[in-house]
Design a protein around this motif. Sequence first.
Motif, PDB file in Angstrom:
ATOM      1  N   LEU A   1       2.402  18.569  17.601  1.00 22.89           N
ATOM      2  CA  LEU A   1       3.709  18.785  17.869  1.00 22.89           C
ATOM      3  C   LEU A   1       4.526  18.063  17.616  1.00 22.89           C
ATOM      4  O   LEU A   1       4.971  16.549  17.787  1.00 22.89           O
ATOM      5  CB  LEU A   1       3.504  18.936  19.783  1.00 22.89           C
ATOM      6  N   VAL A   2       5.859  18.919  16.459  1.00 21.84           N
ATOM      7  CA  VAL A   2       7.093  18.361  16.550  1.00 21.84           C
ATOM      8  C   VAL A   2       7.576  19.449  16.829  1.00 21.84           C
ATOM      9  O   VAL A   2       7.766  19.954  17.706  1.00 21.84           O
ATOM     10  CB  VAL A   2       6.910  18.724  14.537  1.00 21.84           C
ATOM     11  N   GLY A   3       9.433  19.178  16.946  1.00 19.57           N
ATOM     12  CA  GLY A   3      10.178  18.788  17.295  1.00 19.57           C
ATOM     13  C   GLY A   3      10.461  20.520  16.569  1.00 19.57           C
ATOM     14  O   GLY A   3      10.141  20.821  15.917  1.00 19.57           O
ATOM     15  N   PRO A   4      11.742  22.047  17.009  1.00 15.21           N
ATOM     16  CA  PRO A   4      12.125  22.921  16.381  1.00 15.21           C
ATOM     17  C   PRO A   4      12.107  22.903  15.120  1.00 15.21           C
ATOM     18  O   PRO A   4      12.755  22.261  15.647  1.00 15.21           O
ATOM     19  CB  PRO A   4      12.604  23.585  17.371  1.00 15.21           C
ATOM     20  N   GLY A   5      11.520  23.478  14.255  1.00 16.49           N
ATOM     21  CA  GLY A   5      11.860  23.868  12.989  1.00 16.49           C
ATOM     22  C   GLY A   5      11.414  23.155  11.911  1.00 16.49           C
ATOM     23  O   GLY A   5      11.555  23.290  10.439  1.00 16.49           O
ATOM     24  N   ALA A   6      10.895  21.425  13.107  1.00 18.83           N
ATOM     25  CA  ALA A   6      10.163  20.638  12.142  1.00 18.83           C
ATOM     26  C   ALA A   6       8.567  21.492  11.531  1.00 18.83           C
ATOM     27  O   ALA A   6       8.567  20.467  10.690  1.00 18.83           O
ATOM     28  CB  ALA A   6      10.065  19.881  12.250  1.00 18.83           C
ATOM     29  N   GLY A   7       8.086  22.901  12.056  1.00 19.80           N
ATOM     30  CA  GLY A   7       6.981  22.488  11.843  1.00 19.80           C
ATOM     31  C   GLY A   7       6.641  24.424  11.917  1.00 19.80           C
ATOM     32  O   GLY A   7       7.644  24.881  11.528  1.00 19.80           O
ATOM     33  N   VAL A   8       5.205  24.462  12.100  1.00 21.34           N
ATOM     34  CA  VAL A   8       5.240  25.794  11.713  1.00 21.34           C
ATOM     35  C   VAL A   8       5.031  26.414  13.155  1.00 21.34           C
ATOM     36  O   VAL A   8       4.489  25.936  13.917  1.00 21.34           O
ATOM     37  CB  VAL A   8       3.321  25.887  11.186  1.00 21.34           C
ATOM     38  N   PRO A   9       6.242  27.501  13.484  1.00 24.66           N
ATOM     39  CA  PRO A   9       6.249  28.021  14.552  1.00 24.66           C
ATOM     40  C   PRO A   9       4.951  28.780  15.107  1.00 24.66           C
ATOM     41  O   PRO A   9       4.756  29.938  14.002  1.00 24.66           O
ATOM     42  CB  PRO A   9       7.423  28.638  14.015  1.00 24.66           C
ATOM     43  N   VAL A  10       4.704  28.104  16.072  1.00 25.78           N
ATOM     44  CA  VAL A  10       3.035  29.517  17.133  1.00 25.78           C
ATOM     45  C   VAL A  10       4.107  29.842  18.302  1.00 25.78           C
ATOM     46  O   VAL A  10       4.900  28.985  18.977  1.00 25.78           O
ATOM     47  CB  VAL A  10       1.927  28.846  16.712  1.00 25.78           C
TER      48      VAL A  10
END
Lengths: 366, 323
Positions: free
Chosen positions: A288-297
């Motif tokens: 799990l990474v910070g908002p905007g840094a990965g695939v949003p689910v």
Amino acid sequence: MATVTFAQATRIYPKSERPAVDALDLHIGDGEFLVLVGPSGCGKSTSLRMLAGLEEVDSGAVLIGDRDVTDLPPKGRDIAMVFQNYALYPHMTVEANMGFALKLAGLGRAEISRRVGEAAQILDLGDYLHRRPKALSGGQRQRVAMGRAIVRDPQVFLMDEPLSNLDAKLRVQTRTQIARLVQRLGTTTVYVTHDQVEAMTLGDRVAVLRDGVLQQCEAPGVLYDRPANVFVAGFIGSPAMNVVTGPAVDGGVRLGGAVLPVPRDQLARAAAGTGRVTVGFRPEDVRLVGPGAGVPVVVNVVEQLGADAFLYTKLAAEHTDDVLHPSDVVVRTEPRSAPGQGDELSLAVPEGRLHVFDPTTQRRVD
Amino acid sequence: MTIASDEPQVASIAAPSAPPGPARRPSRLTRNRWGYAYVAPFFVLFACFSLYPFLYTAWISLHDVDLGDVDGAQWVGLANYGELLTSEFFWNAARNTLTIGVLSTVPQLAMALGLAHLLNYSLRGRTFFRVAMLLPYATSIAAATLVFGQLFGRDYGLINAGLEAVGFDRVDWEGGTWSSQLAISVIVIWRWTGYNALIYLAAMQAIPEDLYEAATLDGASRWKQFLHVTIPGLRPTILFTIVVSTIGAVQLFGEPLLFSGNGTTNGGSSNQYQTLGLLMYDQGWTNFHLGQAAATAWAMFLIILVVVGAWALLARRRARAER
Ligand SMILES: Nc1ncnc2c1ncn2[C@@H]1O[C@H](COP(=O)(O)OP(=O)(O)OP(=O)(O)O)[C@@H](O)[C@H]1O
Ligand SMILES: [Mg+2]
């Protein structure tokens, strides 16, 4: 003790066009414990029965040791089998059940009773020798079936889902017993199951079958870490590996508006035909990474299992249009700090944890 | 209509406090009233057609009764039975019944078992064989026996012709004791083998296939599989067929009657194939001694009871020994 070899072994049942086992090539080493897994109807039992001589081999060959047994009747193959329903002779005592093969082989009474006694001791059946199968519990019957196999001291053990009639707890217990027993005897064993936990815990190597075709045969760890194709990737592991297909873009595959990085040459080869890439990643490999840094689910369901929690998430709705077959993405997290239902998360997969497949051939690309 | 039928329910809901005293609980008999009503027809028919004739036969057997004058029966106690036990006809018939019974039942069941075993293996044409096996059973005894009478004929019979062709003497099948009993046994065997084979086949198909596979892997030949898997699996069925054939053998009547070819009930010129069934008929309807005939009927019943009882006891003892 012996090796077992399937050489292009094929079985086509009468009145069916599709082979139940299709050109199976498999070499099982001396003393090896090989597990056959696959979904229902994939040809596991048929393969085993071909080795036992209970099923004809339509083309190809089956060898035990250096001996071609393709046309040999079961009797001449020196194998013992444990059946799913145990197939104990109902009118014989436990003792007679275990000694039947020895009696037919013409062994003396003293020798038979010595060997049966030994097996009974190993399997803790001493108190039941004079009972009939009817008067035994499921677990005891299972042990008698095992006993009937081990008194023979055969070249190869064959077991067709021997634990599937036991309750969950007994199954785990018996599983370890079988593992210990076979290890101690050192006999080559072919074991059929549809339970992948059994497969992973018992097998020296695990062979995955699908529709009669061998997909991959490797040690459990290799099978888990380097599945040869999308099917094996999805079949081995619970919960299953997440597999999604998305467009190849510069540096990776685009998923839900974000890009999962894929090494350049892998990406190029996987996307060569279609411009798309199939990637897989296991629930425990997701970060799990910070908002905007990965695939949003978005979290749909949270499954608390005690030691772990599994999040069943969906790609955020506005970004799913470029993803083929969007399905749940499963994420394993710490149970105590697990997000709640409806939470929006951002997912990333560390380098080297991403499995890349060609969407057309479904094969692994390294 | 609906409103009317609703009323009692409403009433019972409105007054739920009626104590469930013992007086309100229906007695066991009334509670089961409908159950008894449903099974009653069977018992009525059973009483009329089984129990009554059965008891009446027993009653008759204690009297001296002439067929023409049933009302003028004389009480004679057990005299009919005493006479039976000293009658050489009775012992002769009993002996014939026994030998024909053994000669027909043993090969019949053995062949049925073998036939069923073969059919159980070969799948092709199974339906045809099933029908073929039932045919003799479906054929009327009269027709069958007529044909067999021809086959076993002394002067023009096919069997004698065959015997002669290979250099044997002709056999007077009907005239000799053994030969006539053998011929009758052949008819019985012909008629019942298929029937028993079908019963065995049905039971064999209930034996799980993996038992045979396990036995194959244990190194058992077909024959050993038959001995160690099939026979034990069929044991209750075999007992059943033995009981049924025993009853049939004791009551054997039609085959020997028709075998004589002239409808007489004396079972050959020297009673060489007179069975108990024929003897009973002879006593009652040829000699008009109904009391005697009834005593014979009861004797047959007792024989069946003893034989079947012995089988049952044997089976029970075996089952217990195995437990
Ligand atoms: N006797 C038979 N005749 C025709 N087809 C058969 C026969 N036995 C199996 N099949 C077919 O062959 C295929 C493989 O069957 P098999 O029994 O080997 O599956 P399996 O992998 O053991 O499955 P399961 O896990 O359900 O036991 C299936 O598609 C099945 O329908
Ligand atoms: Mg199977």
